[in-house]
Design a protein around this motif. Structure first.
Motif, PDB file in Angstrom:
ATOM      1  N   GLU A  34       8.125  -3.294 -32.043  1.00 40.57           N
ATOM      2  CA  GLU A  34       9.105  -2.307 -31.602  1.00 40.57           C
ATOM      3  C   GLU A  34      10.105  -1.992 -32.727  1.00 40.57           C
ATOM      4  O   GLU A  34      10.421  -0.822 -32.977  1.00 40.57           O
ATOM      5  CB  GLU A  34       9.848  -2.831 -30.374  1.00 40.57           C
ATOM      6  N   TYR A  35      10.574  -3.056 -33.350  1.00 41.90           N
ATOM      7  CA  TYR A  35      11.498  -2.831 -34.475  1.00 41.90           C
ATOM      8  C   TYR A  35      10.798  -2.114 -35.626  1.00 41.90           C
ATOM      9  O   TYR A  35      11.356  -1.228 -36.273  1.00 41.90           O
ATOM     10  CB  TYR A  35      12.062  -4.164 -34.941  1.00 41.90           C
ATOM     11  N   GLU A  37       8.225  -0.072 -35.531  1.00 43.02           N
ATOM     12  CA  GLU A  37       7.954   1.341 -35.250  1.00 43.02           C
ATOM     13  C   GLU A  37       9.186   2.198 -35.527  1.00 43.02           C
ATOM     14  O   GLU A  37       9.099   3.260 -36.148  1.00 43.02           O
ATOM     15  CB  GLU A  37       7.522   1.503 -33.797  1.00 43.02           C
ATOM     16  N   LYS A  38      10.342   1.701 -35.076  1.00 41.97           N
ATOM     17  CA  LYS A  38      11.574   2.441 -35.312  1.00 41.97           C
ATOM     18  C   LYS A  38      11.881   2.527 -36.812  1.00 41.97           C
ATOM     19  O   LYS A  38      12.253   3.594 -37.334  1.00 41.97           O
ATOM     20  CB  LYS A  38      12.720   1.755 -34.570  1.00 41.97           C
ATOM     21  N   ASN A  39      11.703   1.394 -37.496  1.00 42.71           N
ATOM     22  CA  ASN A  39      12.002   1.366 -38.921  1.00 42.71           C
ATOM     23  C   ASN A  39      11.046   2.254 -39.708  1.00 42.71           C
ATOM     24  O   ASN A  39      11.448   2.961 -40.640  1.00 42.71           O
ATOM     25  CB  ASN A  39      11.932  -0.074 -39.426  1.00 42.71           C
ATOM     26  N   ARG A  41       9.464   4.919 -38.630  1.00 36.11           N
ATOM     27  CA  ARG A  41       9.813   6.322 -38.390  1.00 36.11           C
ATOM     28  C   ARG A  41      10.939   6.768 -39.323  1.00 36.11           C
ATOM     29  O   ARG A  41      10.902   7.845 -39.915  1.00 36.11           O
ATOM     30  CB  ARG A  41      10.218   6.526 -36.926  1.00 36.11           C
ATOM     31  N   GLU A  42      11.952   5.925 -39.441  1.00 31.94           N
ATOM     32  CA  GLU A  42      13.077   6.266 -40.303  1.00 31.94           C
ATOM     33  C   GLU A  42      12.658   6.337 -41.770  1.00 31.94           C
ATOM     34  O   GLU A  42      13.070   7.251 -42.508  1.00 31.94           O
ATOM     35  CB  GLU A  42      14.201   5.248 -40.126  1.00 31.94           C
ATOM     36  N   THR A 287       1.618   3.148 -31.997  1.00 31.39           N
ATOM     37  CA  THR A 287       1.633   2.857 -30.556  1.00 31.39           C
ATOM     38  C   THR A 287       0.427   2.035 -30.108  1.00 31.39           C
ATOM     39  O   THR A 287       0.432   1.441 -29.023  1.00 31.39           O
ATOM     40  CB  THR A 287       1.656   4.169 -29.763  1.00 31.39           C
TER      41      THR A 287
END
Length: 586
Positions: A34-35, A37-39, A41-42, A287
């Motif tokens: 989860e972390y 995926e967010k990282n 994307r950024e 995902t």
């Protein structure tokens, strides 16, 4: 039994081992997804934005440089001469001015890969000068010229899209153009759309997405070849760009698909670089990781220890055997062989290693034998080129002395001549004692003294006893002395001198042959130096010095050979280097 042989190979074993290792790692990484995926994307967003900014600045710099080169024509002396003095200058001056401007345009095109062509339009004479070699000056193409001079804002936006061609136009006039007045001149540069599209296509990921550059007013857009969306679909999503806010990053749904958009407007040129990519191509695969984490969460840490031991038995041990064998080969042991009973890939490697070592061993002997034969053949070929060139002179001298009844001189001369021909006809020996070579060379000098009489004086230093028995290739000193008579002192009428002496330098016996004749011309000197530096056999006739040099190199390697020098005050010096063992000169 075919499937049994496959099971014996190391690949399924390694594949199974990696699966076992990856399983506990996936379990530990459950929350990290989860972390991550967010990282990701950024980071991807920042990375693509950086790419957009980089290429935007790249294009901005290129276009600014092109604009600067156009503005240089405002103060160009040749261009002003054509415009303001066309009626009074001569045809030669007009021709020079036209070709000076043509050469400037040609250099402009060659300085940037983004320039396709360039031209200067002169409305006063209805002519234009281009960079093309086939048409340096011609009548102005009216439609193209009309498009280039009709800029809406020549100070902020100099881009003109006409006939699917992109131009940067400089319209120069001493005053504002009103009521259809013609400018003084126009400089038009056509941009290579193929290069621009290659830059735009570099943004695509996996064949999806695309990029485009857009006019400051949004009236036109140029897309890459792989761009999948038309400009009309993108127009509504990039509003709001301004000098105060030149960048844009947003997500938009276009044609039922979610896209990431990045745009940056150039401060200098006013054009906007837009890049768009489907979200599925960027983060869609992230995902899927979550489901795999749950599937791989059942493996215990004990399997890691079992795997480490098992992989040691399957790969590390046979690799260590192969490495030890390679180390032996590295140390010069070419008889090493690996004895084994393995049937997997390592067994194949062992077989190929043994075959390789055996083949290299054979090649070493073949190469050594071929090199020895080639050197021997080259040595014989070099020796066969050495022939006496003074036989007819010797008969003439004998004739002259016999006519003058100089019996004593005839006796001495024929004695020297006999020693000379006795030496050169004794061809069965490739190497002789240095004392014999020196004695033969002295006999040659005595023969030449009859010919040149008092014109040339030779001083022959006595050979040191320590070098008398040194074995050297036959005919290495006499050809050098012969070169002195034929070249160095050939035109000497009186006072010619040369000296032969023996010196010990840096573990070598150096035979110095020095004369006071004419200095060799620079061209011949450079050519001789080039021939002395050639390391390979050249199947061509060569001079005596080159022959001797090549034979010494074949016999002694890099330490042996000839060095030729020119004396500053005139004359020439030859250093004949013969390497010797340390105790020879003791």
């Amino acid at each position: 039994m075919h499937w049994m042989e496959k099971l014996q190979s190391i690949y399924p074993k390694l594949l199974l081992s990696f699966v076992i290792v990856i399983t506990p790692i996936c379990l530990i990484s459950l929350k990290m997804n989860e972390y991550g995926e967010k990282n990701v994307r950024e980071k991807i967003e920042d990375s693509i934005q950086s790419r957009v900014s980089f290429y935007s600045r790249l294009l901005e710099n290129e276009f600014s440089r092109i604009t600067a080169m156009q503005e240089e024509y405002i103060n160009d002396r040749m261009l002003r001469k054509l415009i303001f003095s066309d009626q009074v200058i001569s045809d030669i001056e007009r021709h020079e001015a036209i070709y000076a401007i043509h050469n400037q345009l040609e250099r402009m095109v060659n300085t940037s890969p983004y320039i396709r062509s360039a031209g200067v339009y002169l409305p006063s004479s209805n002519r234009w000068i281009s960079d093309s070699e086939s048409s340096v000056i011609d009548e102005i193409p009216k439609e193209q010229y009309s498009a280039l001079k009709s800029l809406r804002n020549k100070y902020k936006n100099r881009f003109v899209l006409w006939d699917n061609r992109l131009f940067i136009s400089l319209v120069y006039s001493g005053r504002v153009l009103d009521h259809g007045q013609e400018p003084i001149f126009v400089v038009g540069v056509e941009i290579d759309l193929r290069q621009i599209k290659q830059v735009l296509d570099s943004f695509a990921i996996g064949g999806s997405g695309g990029s485009m550059i857009i006019d400051s007013d949004g009236t036109w857009a140029i897309q890459g070849e792989v761009s999948s969306l038309p400009w009309s679909e993108m127009r509504d999503f990039i509003g709001g760009l301004s000098p105060d806010n030149p960048t844009l990053v947003k997500e938009a749904r276009i044609q039922g698909k979610k896209y990431w958009l990045w745009a940056e407007q150039s401060q200098a040129s006013g054009i906007t670089l837009l890049s768009y990519m489907p979200e599925s191509e960027i983060v869609g695969s992230l995902t899927l990781y979550r489901a795999w984490y749950w599937v791989l969460s059942g493996v215990s840490l004990l399997l890691i220890a079992l795997f480490a031991y098992w992989i040691f038995l399957q790969t590390h041990k046979p690799m260590r055997i192969l490495m030890r064998a390679l180390q032996k080969v590295e140390n010069g042991n070419w008889k090493v062989a690996i004895h084994h009973k393995r049937q997997d890939e390592f067994g194949y490697l062992y077989i190929q290693f043994n075959s390789m070592v055996s083949r290299i061993n054979e090649l070493i002997h073949e190469v050594y034998e071929q090199k020895y034969r080639a050197n021997l053949s080259e040595l014989r070929q070099l020796q066969s080129q050495i022939n006496p060139h003074f036989l007819y002179n010797s008969f003439f001298i004998l004739y002259r002395m016999a006519k003058n009844e100089e019996n004593e001189s005839i006796a001495r001369f024929t004695s020297y001549l006999g020693r000379y021909f006795q030496f050169i006809t004794r061809t069965h020996k490739a190497k002789i004692r240095l004392a014999e070579e020196v004695d033969f060379s002295q006999a040659y000098v005595e023969i030449q003294s009859f010919r040149f009489e008092d014109r040339i004086t030779a001083r022959f230093e006595q050979l040191p006893a320590a070098y008398a028995d040194l074995e050297v290739p036959k005919l290495i000193l006499q050809p050098v002395i012969e070169n002195v008579y034929q070249h160095g002192l050939r035109d000497t009428i009186d006072g010619g001198e040369f000296e032969v002496r023996f010196e010990h330098r840096d573990g070598c016996l150096v035979i110095v042959i020095e004369d006071n004749g004419q200095e060799m011309p620079t061209a011949e000197y450079e050519e001789l130096k080039r021939k002395l530096q050639v390391t390979e056999w050249i199947d061509a006739e060569t001079t005596g010095l080159v022959n001797v040099h090549r034979r010494l190199r074949l016999e002694y390697g890099e330490r042996g050979g000839i060095v030729f020098n020119r004396a500053p005050g005139g004359g020439n010096q030859v250093l004949l280097r013969i390497p010797i063992v340390k105790d020879t000169a003791a």
